[in-house]
Enzyme design. Sequence first.
Site, PDB file in Angstrom:
ATOM      1  N   ASN A   9       0.867  -1.181   0.000  1.00  0.00           N
ATOM      2  CA  ASN A   9       0.000   0.000   0.000  1.00  0.00           C
ATOM      3  C   ASN A   9       0.904   1.232   0.000  1.00  0.00           C
ATOM      4  OD1 ASN A   9      -1.796   2.053   0.499  1.00  0.00           O
ATOM      5  ND2 ASN A   9      -2.410   1.330   2.532  1.00  0.00           N
ATOM      6  N   TRP A  10       0.970   1.897  -1.131  1.00  0.00           N
ATOM      7  CA  TRP A  10       1.864   3.060  -1.234  1.00  0.00           C
ATOM      8  C   TRP A  10       1.270   4.301  -0.567  1.00  0.00           C
ATOM      9  CZ3 TRP A  10       5.148   3.721  -6.327  1.00  0.00           C
ATOM     10  CH2 TRP A  10       6.024   2.640  -6.448  1.00  0.00           C
ATOM     11  N   LYS A  11       0.001   4.244  -0.183  1.00  0.00           N
ATOM     12  CA  LYS A  11      -0.655   5.410   0.445  1.00  0.00           C
ATOM     13  C   LYS A  11      -0.430   6.644  -0.443  1.00  0.00           C
ATOM     14  CE  LYS A  11      -0.156   3.074   4.828  1.00  0.00           C
ATOM     15  NZ  LYS A  11      -0.051   3.129   6.281  1.00  0.00           N
ATOM     16  N   HIS A  93      -9.444   1.097   4.940  1.00  0.00           N
ATOM     17  CA  HIS A  93      -8.183   1.286   5.670  1.00  0.00           C
ATOM     18  C   HIS A  93      -8.433   2.237   6.842  1.00  0.00           C
ATOM     19  CE1 HIS A  93      -4.101   2.404   6.648  1.00  0.00           C
ATOM     20  NE2 HIS A  93      -3.705   1.335   5.982  1.00  0.00           N
ATOM     21  N   GLU A  95      -6.822   4.612   7.926  1.00  0.00           N
ATOM     22  CA  GLU A  95      -6.575   6.029   7.599  1.00  0.00           C
ATOM     23  C   GLU A  95      -7.790   6.638   6.896  1.00  0.00           C
ATOM     24  OE1 GLU A  95      -2.823   5.357   5.660  1.00  0.00           O
ATOM     25  OE2 GLU A  95      -1.972   4.808   7.596  1.00  0.00           O
ATOM     26  N   GLU A 163      -5.135  -4.936  10.592  1.00  0.00           N
ATOM     27  CA  GLU A 163      -4.122  -3.909  10.792  1.00  0.00           C
ATOM     28  C   GLU A 163      -4.398  -3.155  12.092  1.00  0.00           C
ATOM     29  OE1 GLU A 163      -2.172  -2.783   6.744  1.00  0.00           O
ATOM     30  OE2 GLU A 163      -3.840  -1.432   7.137  1.00  0.00           O
ATOM     31  N   GLY A 169       2.850   2.166  10.825  1.00  0.00           N
ATOM     32  CA  GLY A 169       3.839   3.237  10.703  1.00  0.00           C
ATOM     33  C   GLY A 169       4.575   3.554  11.994  1.00  0.00           C
ATOM     34  N   SER A 208       3.645  -2.267  10.257  1.00  0.00           N
ATOM     35  CA  SER A 208       5.095  -2.350  10.497  1.00  0.00           C
ATOM     36  C   SER A 208       5.704  -3.691  10.099  1.00  0.00           C
ATOM     37  CB  SER A 208       5.417  -2.009  11.958  1.00  0.00           C
ATOM     38  OG  SER A 208       5.050  -0.662  12.238  1.00  0.00           O
ATOM     39  N   GLY A 229       2.952  -1.255   4.214  1.00  0.00           N
ATOM     40  CA  GLY A 229       2.972   0.164   3.874  1.00  0.00           C
ATOM     41  C   GLY A 229       4.379   0.610   3.506  1.00  0.00           C
ATOM     42  N   GLY A 230       5.064   1.241   4.456  1.00  0.00           N
ATOM     43  CA  GLY A 230       6.369   1.854   4.198  1.00  0.00           C
ATOM     44  C   GLY A 230       7.363   0.949   3.486  1.00  0.00           C
TER      45      GLY A 230
HETATM   46  P1  13P Z   1       3.220   0.276   7.572  1.00  0.00           P
HETATM   47  O1  13P Z   1       3.710  -1.022   6.961  1.00  0.00           O
HETATM   48  O2  13P Z   1       3.952   1.473   7.045  1.00  0.00           O
HETATM   49  O3  13P Z   1       3.152   0.197   9.061  1.00  0.00           O
HETATM   50  O4  13P Z   1       1.707   0.484   7.053  1.00  0.00           O
HETATM   51  C1  13P Z   1       0.807  -0.564   7.183  1.00  0.00           C
HETATM   52  C2  13P Z   1      -0.423  -0.215   6.435  1.00  0.00           C
HETATM   53  O5  13P Z   1      -1.181   0.645   6.849  1.00  0.00           O
HETATM   54  C3  13P Z   1      -0.675  -0.916   5.173  1.00  0.00           C
HETATM   55  O6  13P Z   1      -1.969  -0.690   4.720  1.00  0.00           O
END
Ligand code: 13P
Length: 249
Positions: A9-11, A93, A95, A163, A169, A208, A229-230
């Site tokens: 997920n590149w957000k 998600h 977010e 999640e 993050g 994470s 994510g990251g």
């Molecule tokens: P991180 O891997 O950066 O913690 O993000 C997880 C996430 O929200 C994937 O959708």
Amino acid sequence: MGRKLVAGNWKMNGTNADLKEIEALGIAWAAPRVDIVICPPATLLSRMAFSLGGQPIRVGGQDCHAKESGAHTGDISAEMLKDAGARYVILGHSERRADHGESDAMVRAKAEAAHKAGLTAIICLGESLAQREAGETLDVVGGQLAASLPDGATAANTVVAYEPIWAIGTGKVPSLEQIAEVHGALRAGLKERFGEDAEGIRLLYGGSVKPDNAAEIFGVENVDGALVGGASLKSTDFSPIISALESSL
Ligand code: 13P
């Protein structure tokens, strides 16, 4: 059970210059033994799908509107994602639940739209730190599972991602026992509602996930992959996570 799955997920990250990461992944993973999906920002979706061409890595959206088309400025429908080359879409998600007030009912309506368009929905759920500390985790995720998944969910059109909000993050990851407990409860909830077919609905862990913790997470029962994510932004971080999932087979 379908193939295990790693989704990135590149957000709200990535421009044209980052397509090189996808090219590198495409070369490294020409014949993967797991499913690989990248969900870039919508601006990169069609270019990414084009650059991957006939390669096995799939692309996905990060959200869709519940309607097919119409007067919804700034929104994107599931049909449009499909048209841009997407096969998957992340929905609900945390977010989006936080930033855009998305309720379980809205997520469910979006999932129905995704299914109608022929997309596989990756439906996200997870507890806050306050809910975890109050001992409410299983109630919270159980409630989200029941209310966010539509009746037509199958192993082919739905993936569930656990999640925990406090792990996203932050570099904090639940213990393997905590992950096992939640994934076990989610599997049981799916079975109760969808019967034996639910065995095939893939359950991803997200929050994470990094190259150095992926292998132990993939060893947990009922973890069928990860939503990353990251660590999905750079092929040099994402590839070892894919390797860890292949090694768990
Ligand atoms: P991180 O891997 O950066 O913690 O993000 C997880 C996430 O929200 C994937 O959708």
